[in-house]
Scaffold this motif. Structure first.
Motif, PDB file in Angstrom:
ATOM      1  N   HIS A  74     -14.379  31.725 -52.251  1.00 22.66           N
ATOM      2  CA  HIS A  74     -15.211  31.998 -51.118  1.00 22.66           C
ATOM      3  C   HIS A  74     -14.591  32.838 -50.145  1.00 22.66           C
ATOM      4  CE1 HIS A  74     -17.917  28.955 -53.220  1.00 22.66           C
ATOM      5  NE2 HIS A  74     -16.856  27.923 -53.200  1.00 22.66           N
ATOM      6  N   PHE A  75     -15.403  33.689 -49.370  1.00 21.73           N
ATOM      7  CA  PHE A  75     -14.974  34.442 -48.358  1.00 21.73           C
ATOM      8  C   PHE A  75     -16.042  34.418 -47.260  1.00 21.73           C
ATOM      9  CE2 PHE A  75     -13.106  36.436 -52.296  1.00 21.73           C
ATOM     10  CZ  PHE A  75     -11.751  36.378 -51.842  1.00 21.73           C
ATOM     11  N   ASP A  76     -15.499  34.407 -45.955  1.00 23.87           N
ATOM     12  CA  ASP A  76     -16.028  34.147 -44.713  1.00 23.87           C
ATOM     13  C   ASP A  76     -15.362  35.250 -43.526  1.00 23.87           C
ATOM     14  OD1 ASP A  76     -18.534  32.791 -45.063  1.00 23.87           O
ATOM     15  OD2 ASP A  76     -17.350  30.778 -44.854  1.00 23.87           O
ATOM     16  N   VAL A  77     -16.293  35.740 -42.865  1.00 23.10           N
ATOM     17  CA  VAL A  77     -15.605  36.503 -41.574  1.00 23.10           C
ATOM     18  C   VAL A  77     -15.489  35.403 -40.551  1.00 23.10           C
ATOM     19  CG1 VAL A  77     -16.199  38.249 -39.876  1.00 23.10           C
ATOM     20  CG2 VAL A  77     -17.157  38.597 -42.187  1.00 23.10           C
ATOM     21  N   HIS A  78     -14.368  35.282 -40.089  1.00 19.80           N
ATOM     22  CA  HIS A  78     -13.957  34.318 -39.030  1.00 19.80           C
ATOM     23  C   HIS A  78     -12.948  34.816 -38.241  1.00 19.80           C
ATOM     24  CE1 HIS A  78     -14.177  30.283 -37.511  1.00 19.80           C
ATOM     25  NE2 HIS A  78     -12.919  30.187 -37.519  1.00 19.80           N
ATOM     26  N   ASP A  79     -13.041  34.299 -36.818  1.00 16.05           N
ATOM     27  CA  ASP A  79     -11.727  34.652 -35.836  1.00 16.05           C
ATOM     28  C   ASP A  79     -11.116  33.273 -36.000  1.00 16.05           C
ATOM     29  OD1 ASP A  79     -10.431  34.784 -33.636  1.00 16.05           O
ATOM     30  OD2 ASP A  79     -11.739  36.117 -32.671  1.00 16.05           O
ATOM     31  N   MET A  80      -9.590  33.493 -36.088  1.00 17.15           N
ATOM     32  CA  MET A  80      -8.618  32.489 -36.408  1.00 17.15           C
ATOM     33  C   MET A  80      -8.664  31.733 -34.969  1.00 17.15           C
ATOM     34  SD  MET A  80      -4.934  33.728 -36.579  1.00 17.15           S
ATOM     35  CE  MET A  80      -5.049  34.853 -37.770  1.00 17.15           C
ATOM     36  N   ARG A  81      -9.049  32.287 -33.944  1.00 19.32           N
ATOM     37  CA  ARG A  81      -8.909  31.532 -32.573  1.00 19.32           C
ATOM     38  C   ARG A  81     -10.071  30.539 -32.387  1.00 19.32           C
ATOM     39  NH1 ARG A  81      -8.829  37.240 -29.327  1.00 19.32           N
ATOM     40  NH2 ARG A  81     -10.192  37.614 -31.019  1.00 19.32           N
ATOM     41  N   HIS A  82     -10.954  30.291 -33.513  1.00 23.47           N
ATOM     42  CA  HIS A  82     -11.989  29.151 -33.793  1.00 23.47           C
ATOM     43  C   HIS A  82     -11.741  28.135 -34.980  1.00 23.47           C
ATOM     44  CE1 HIS A  82     -13.982  31.517 -30.275  1.00 23.47           C
ATOM     45  NE2 HIS A  82     -13.836  32.301 -30.972  1.00 23.47           N
ATOM     46  N   VAL A  83     -12.080  26.985 -34.708  1.00 28.13           N
ATOM     47  CA  VAL A  83     -11.695  26.260 -35.697  1.00 28.13           C
ATOM     48  C   VAL A  83     -12.727  26.620 -36.799  1.00 28.13           C
ATOM     49  CG1 VAL A  83     -12.150  23.759 -36.687  1.00 28.13           C
ATOM     50  CG2 VAL A  83     -11.050  24.238 -34.314  1.00 28.13           C
TER      51      VAL A  83
END
Length: 246
Positions: free
Chosen positions: A93-102
């Motif tokens: 699976h793939f998601d757009v996400h900013d690593m600064r958030h859980v």
């Protein structure tokens, strides 16, 4: 007319088609060799979940999935994730996400942050926040691997100026160290437009990471110096590969 990037350089450069043109010939064989060595060393079980943190276009996530693991790849670049989703299946699976958030609380047995995909933020606080958020996504007893350049060696061998032609585009590249960052500027013209991008990676050394780790729930258990997982030596190693446990 010059096309400029926004404040957070990675939010525009990684989504630019020119980023993928410039780096289209990255060494996949070396990357897979490294990942294979990590899997042999970490010995994840088939049912365990792996997070590929800052996965780019998902090629390494796909390779991990092909080895039989349940894998999720996340990245800030929407364009990269849109590309990666062509590989998605029931166990990938793939998601757009900013690593600064859980991302997901205590979801993963292993988190891999590979190929210097850290140190992009402007402040120590943001880097620590990113590490703490990453730790939150690990199960108790889970492991995080951070693979970062050996900063001292990179600076010692920095190539100040380079020109590289890819797909008919002449990229003019400069490199230097400024205010604690290794900075690469990239200038080129295409279709009558001048483009300027910049890559800024914190010149983090081993002692910087050790201070960061003290601020998290993570305990450093091993440090390697290359993709063959040889011991780390500050003067001679190519990489800093940290293995941490929650």
């Amino acid at each position: 007319m010059a096309v400029q990037q926004e404040t957070e350089w990675f939010s525009t450069w990684f989504d630019s088609p020119y980023y993928h043109i410039l780096y289209k010939d990255r060494d996949m064989q070396e990357a897979r060799h490294f990942i294979h060595n990590l899997l042999v060393h970490l010995h994840p079980k088939p049912h365990e979940k792996i997070l590929d943190l800052a996965c780019g276009k998902g090629r390494h996530s796909l390779y991990l999935s092909q080895q039989g693991f349940e894998v999720t790849g996340i990245d800030l670049s929407r364009q990269s994730i849109n590309y990666a989703r062509q590989f998605a299946n029931e166990r990938l699976h793939f998601d757009v996400h900013d690593m600064r958030h859980v991302y997901r609380q205590e979801e993963f047995d292993f988190i891999l942050n590979l190929f210097t995909s850290f140190g992009y933020f402007e402040t120590d606080t943001e880097n620590i926040v990113a590490l703490c958020a990453t730790a939150e996504s690990l199960k108790h007893g889970g492991k995080l691997v951070i693979d970062f350049m050996n900063t001292d060696k990179v600076i010692d061998h920095l190539v100040a100026h380079e020109e590289k032609e890819v797909q008919g585009i002449n990229f003019k590249i400069t490199r230097g160290v400024e205010n604690g960052f290794i900075i690469k500027t990239i200038d080129f013209e295409d279709a009558g437009e001048h483009y300027h991008f910049e890559e800024r990676v914190r010149a983090l050394r081993q002692e910087d990471f050790l201070e960061y780790f003290k601020m998290t729930q993570l305990r450093l258990v091993e440090t390697f110096g290359d993709y063959d997982l040889n011991p780390y030596n500050q003067a001679t190693s190519d990489r800093m590969v940290f293995v941490l446990k929650k």
